[in-house]
Design a protein around this motif. Structure first.
Motif, PDB file in Angstrom:
ATOM      1  N   ALA A 209       0.835  -1.206   0.000  1.00  0.00           N
ATOM      2  CA  ALA A 209       0.000   0.000   0.000  1.00  0.00           C
ATOM      3  C   ALA A 209       0.870   1.256   0.000  1.00  0.00           C
ATOM      4  N   LEU A 210       1.938   1.233   0.802  1.00  0.00           N
ATOM      5  CA  LEU A 210       2.849   2.375   0.852  1.00  0.00           C
ATOM      6  C   LEU A 210       3.577   2.558  -0.473  1.00  0.00           C
ATOM      7  N   ALA A 211       3.978   1.457  -1.101  1.00  0.00           N
ATOM      8  CA  ALA A 211       4.673   1.548  -2.390  1.00  0.00           C
ATOM      9  C   ALA A 211       3.793   2.227  -3.429  1.00  0.00           C
ATOM     10  N   ILE A 212       2.518   1.851  -3.473  1.00  0.00           N
ATOM     11  CA  ILE A 212       1.585   2.468  -4.424  1.00  0.00           C
ATOM     12  C   ILE A 212       1.387   3.948  -4.100  1.00  0.00           C
ATOM     13  N   ALA A 213       1.254   4.256  -2.805  1.00  0.00           N
ATOM     14  CA  ALA A 213       1.053   5.653  -2.389  1.00  0.00           C
ATOM     15  C   ALA A 213       2.265   6.513  -2.747  1.00  0.00           C
ATOM     16  N   PHE A 214       3.468   6.004  -2.484  1.00  0.00           N
ATOM     17  CA  PHE A 214       4.684   6.775  -2.784  1.00  0.00           C
ATOM     18  C   PHE A 214       4.846   6.971  -4.293  1.00  0.00           C
ATOM     19  N   TYR A 215       4.537   5.918  -5.059  1.00  0.00           N
ATOM     20  CA  TYR A 215       4.649   6.070  -6.514  1.00  0.00           C
ATOM     21  C   TYR A 215       3.625   7.076  -7.030  1.00  0.00           C
ATOM     22  N   ALA A 216       2.428   7.042  -6.467  1.00  0.00           N
ATOM     23  CA  ALA A 216       1.387   7.990  -6.868  1.00  0.00           C
ATOM     24  C   ALA A 216       1.818   9.429  -6.561  1.00  0.00           C
ATOM     25  N   LEU A 217       2.482   9.629  -5.418  1.00  0.00           N
ATOM     26  CA  LEU A 217       2.979  10.961  -5.057  1.00  0.00           C
ATOM     27  C   LEU A 217       4.057  11.418  -6.034  1.00  0.00           C
ATOM     28  N   TRP A 218       4.895  10.473  -6.470  1.00  0.00           N
ATOM     29  CA  TRP A 218       5.895  10.816  -7.493  1.00  0.00           C
ATOM     30  C   TRP A 218       5.204  11.244  -8.789  1.00  0.00           C
ATOM     31  N   ALA A 219       4.178  10.498  -9.195  1.00  0.00           N
ATOM     32  CA  ALA A 219       3.449  10.810 -10.429  1.00  0.00           C
ATOM     33  C   ALA A 219       2.758  12.170 -10.334  1.00  0.00           C
ATOM     34  N   VAL A 220       2.173  12.472  -9.182  1.00  0.00           N
ATOM     35  CA  VAL A 220       1.520  13.770  -8.974  1.00  0.00           C
ATOM     36  C   VAL A 220       2.553  14.894  -9.054  1.00  0.00           C
ATOM     37  N   GLU A 221       3.732  14.643  -8.507  1.00  0.00           N
ATOM     38  CA  GLU A 221       4.805  15.640  -8.500  1.00  0.00           C
ATOM     39  C   GLU A 221       5.244  16.009  -9.916  1.00  0.00           C
ATOM     40  N   ARG A 222       5.030  15.104 -10.884  1.00  0.00           N
ATOM     41  CA  ARG A 222       5.401  15.394 -12.281  1.00  0.00           C
ATOM     42  C   ARG A 222       4.506  16.476 -12.882  1.00  0.00           C
ATOM     43  N   ASN A 223       3.330  16.702 -12.249  1.00  0.00           N
ATOM     44  CA  ASN A 223       2.390  17.726 -12.729  1.00  0.00           C
ATOM     45  C   ASN A 223       1.989  17.479 -14.188  1.00  0.00           C
ATOM     46  N   ASN A 224       1.752  16.211 -14.489  1.00  0.00           N
ATOM     47  CA  ASN A 224       1.382  15.815 -15.853  1.00  0.00           C
ATOM     48  C   ASN A 224       0.413  14.639 -15.748  1.00  0.00           C
ATOM     49  N   LEU A 225      -0.789  14.820 -16.259  1.00  0.00           N
ATOM     50  CA  LEU A 225      -1.842  13.809 -16.125  1.00  0.00           C
ATOM     51  C   LEU A 225      -1.428  12.461 -16.698  1.00  0.00           C
ATOM     52  N   ARG A 226      -0.578  12.471 -17.713  1.00  0.00           N
ATOM     53  CA  ARG A 226      -0.179  11.216 -18.353  1.00  0.00           C
ATOM     54  C   ARG A 226       0.595  10.308 -17.393  1.00  0.00           C
ATOM     55  N   PHE A 227       1.355  10.904 -16.450  1.00  0.00           N
ATOM     56  CA  PHE A 227       2.069  10.089 -15.468  1.00  0.00           C
ATOM     57  C   PHE A 227       1.095   9.401 -14.515  1.00  0.00           C
ATOM     58  N   LEU A 228      -0.010  10.056 -14.230  1.00  0.00           N
ATOM     59  CA  LEU A 228      -0.987   9.469 -13.310  1.00  0.00           C
ATOM     60  C   LEU A 228      -1.589   8.185 -13.869  1.00  0.00           C
ATOM     61  N   TRP A 229      -1.665   8.093 -15.206  1.00  0.00           N
ATOM     62  CA  TRP A 229      -2.222   6.881 -15.811  1.00  0.00           C
ATOM     63  C   TRP A 229      -1.318   5.659 -15.598  1.00  0.00           C
ATOM     64  N   SER A 230      -0.069   5.897 -15.217  1.00  0.00           N
ATOM     65  CA  SER A 230       0.829   4.760 -14.961  1.00  0.00           C
ATOM     66  C   SER A 230       0.567   4.147 -13.586  1.00  0.00           C
ATOM     67  N   VAL A 231      -0.123   4.894 -12.707  1.00  0.00           N
ATOM     68  CA  VAL A 231      -0.386   4.396 -11.345  1.00  0.00           C
ATOM     69  C   VAL A 231      -1.265   3.143 -11.366  1.00  0.00           C
ATOM     70  N   PRO A 232      -2.401   3.148 -12.097  1.00  0.00           N
ATOM     71  CA  PRO A 232      -3.196   1.914 -12.122  1.00  0.00           C
ATOM     72  C   PRO A 232      -2.469   0.731 -12.752  1.00  0.00           C
ATOM     73  N   ILE A 233      -1.579   1.017 -13.721  1.00  0.00           N
ATOM     74  CA  ILE A 233      -0.803  -0.082 -14.319  1.00  0.00           C
ATOM     75  C   ILE A 233       0.093  -0.707 -13.262  1.00  0.00           C
ATOM     76  N   MET A 234       0.731   0.155 -12.453  1.00  0.00           N
ATOM     77  CA  MET A 234       1.574  -0.357 -11.373  1.00  0.00           C
ATOM     78  C   MET A 234       0.753  -1.164 -10.367  1.00  0.00           C
ATOM     79  N   MET A 235      -0.437  -0.688 -10.053  1.00  0.00           N
ATOM     80  CA  MET A 235      -1.308  -1.404  -9.121  1.00  0.00           C
ATOM     81  C   MET A 235      -1.650  -2.797  -9.654  1.00  0.00           C
ATOM     82  N   ILE A 236      -1.919  -2.889 -10.941  1.00  0.00           N
ATOM     83  CA  ILE A 236      -2.251  -4.181 -11.556  1.00  0.00           C
ATOM     84  C   ILE A 236      -1.054  -5.124 -11.486  1.00  0.00           C
TER      85      ILE A 236
END
Length: 280
Positions: A209-236
């Motif tokens: 759970a922490l790994a997903i949360a930290f990766y999501a925070l990294w994606a948000v930090e990119r300030n680019n919606l396209r990075f956020l789409w990688s979060v569900p792929i990582m979750m899968i």
């Protein structure tokens, strides 16, 4: 030849790809620094082989009692302890030379740190609860830090935390499945008597759970919606990995990944997607 490749644990060189992490996320994977990182990759492959040989020499008596580890070259007697020591020392020396030649001399200190930690692990720390998992997890993060120091490229703190918690998840998962397969007597791994299945199970999923949360925070930090789409792929990917270790696996990360074609495909899609949005 096959027995020597098995002794060196060539399959486990896949872990050393983490050396390229700073380059990949810094958009410098195809720069001149890639050759420096490649030499670092080779150096880490050699140092990791020396560690595996050291561990196999130490564990040979217990490995002979294990249903699968008894087929390892040293435990089975295919390679003598003396010959294994020569190969291990050669790998160690070549690793330090490659690292010193290929990049900043300080990077060799990280290789030595990795070796010393694993020497202490083989010498007895593998029988200390939690310390054994911490050393297993530290191997992953040292690879990333080594790549960053070698190429002088910084990496996001969120990615460090993602890799740390992901490594803990895998380490705890390995111990959990060893208990499942061997029982809590710890016949071939004494540290298992200090763990319970439920403790490992609960803490595994805290880490995921922490790994997903930290990766999501990294994606948000990119300030680019396209990075956020990688979060569900990582979750899968992590859900598929969890599904595998819930099955008849011994929990070893490399064995889990290399024996699941769907998981390999998912990781490939994840890296390809990130590659496109980072570089194109």
């Amino acid at each position: 030849m096959k027995k020597y490749l098995k002794l060196l644990r060539v399959k486990h060189y896949l872990k050393n790809v983490l050396v390229f992490t700073p380059l990949f996320f810094n958009r410098t994977l195809f720069s001149h620094k890639c050759m420096i990182a490649f030499l670092g990759f080779l150096a880490f492959c050699l140092i990791s082989s020396s560690v595996y040989i050291l561990n196999d020499i130490q564990d040979a008596p217990k490995d002979r009692l294990h249903p699968t580890k008894r087929f390892r070259p040293i435990a089975s007697g295919e390679i003598s302890v003396f010959k294994a020591k020569i190969i291990g020392l050669t790998c160690f020396a070549l690793s330090i030379l490659l690292s010193f030649y290929g990049g900043r001399p300080v990077s060799s200190i990280l290789l030595l740190l990795y070796f010393v930690l694993n020497f202490l692990y083989s010498a007895g720390l593998k029988n200390r609860p939690l310390i054994d998992v911490i050393i297993l997890a530290s191997g992953f993060i040292i690879r990333v830090i080594y790549g960053a120091v070698l190429t002088n490229i910084p990496i996001s703190g969120w990615l460090y935390l993602t890799i740390w918690t992901g490594a803990f998840y895998m380490g705890l998962g390995k111990r959990r499945n060893e208990i499942q397969k061997q029982g809590e007597s710890g016949a071939t791994r004494p540290v298992l008597q200090f763990y319970t299945y439920s403790f490992l199970d609960k803490n595994m999923y805290v880490c995921i759970a922490l790994a997903i949360a930290f990766y999501a925070l990294w994606a948000v930090e990119r300030n680019n919606l396209r990075f956020l789409w990688s979060v569900p792929i990582m979750m899968i990917i992590l859900m598929k990995y969890s599904l595998d270790i819930e099955g008849n696996s011994d929990g070893d990360p490399i064995e889990v990944i290399t024996h699941d074609k769907v998981l390999i495909l998912l990781v490939t899609v994840f890296l390809a997607y990130l590659g496109v949005i980072i570089y194109i």
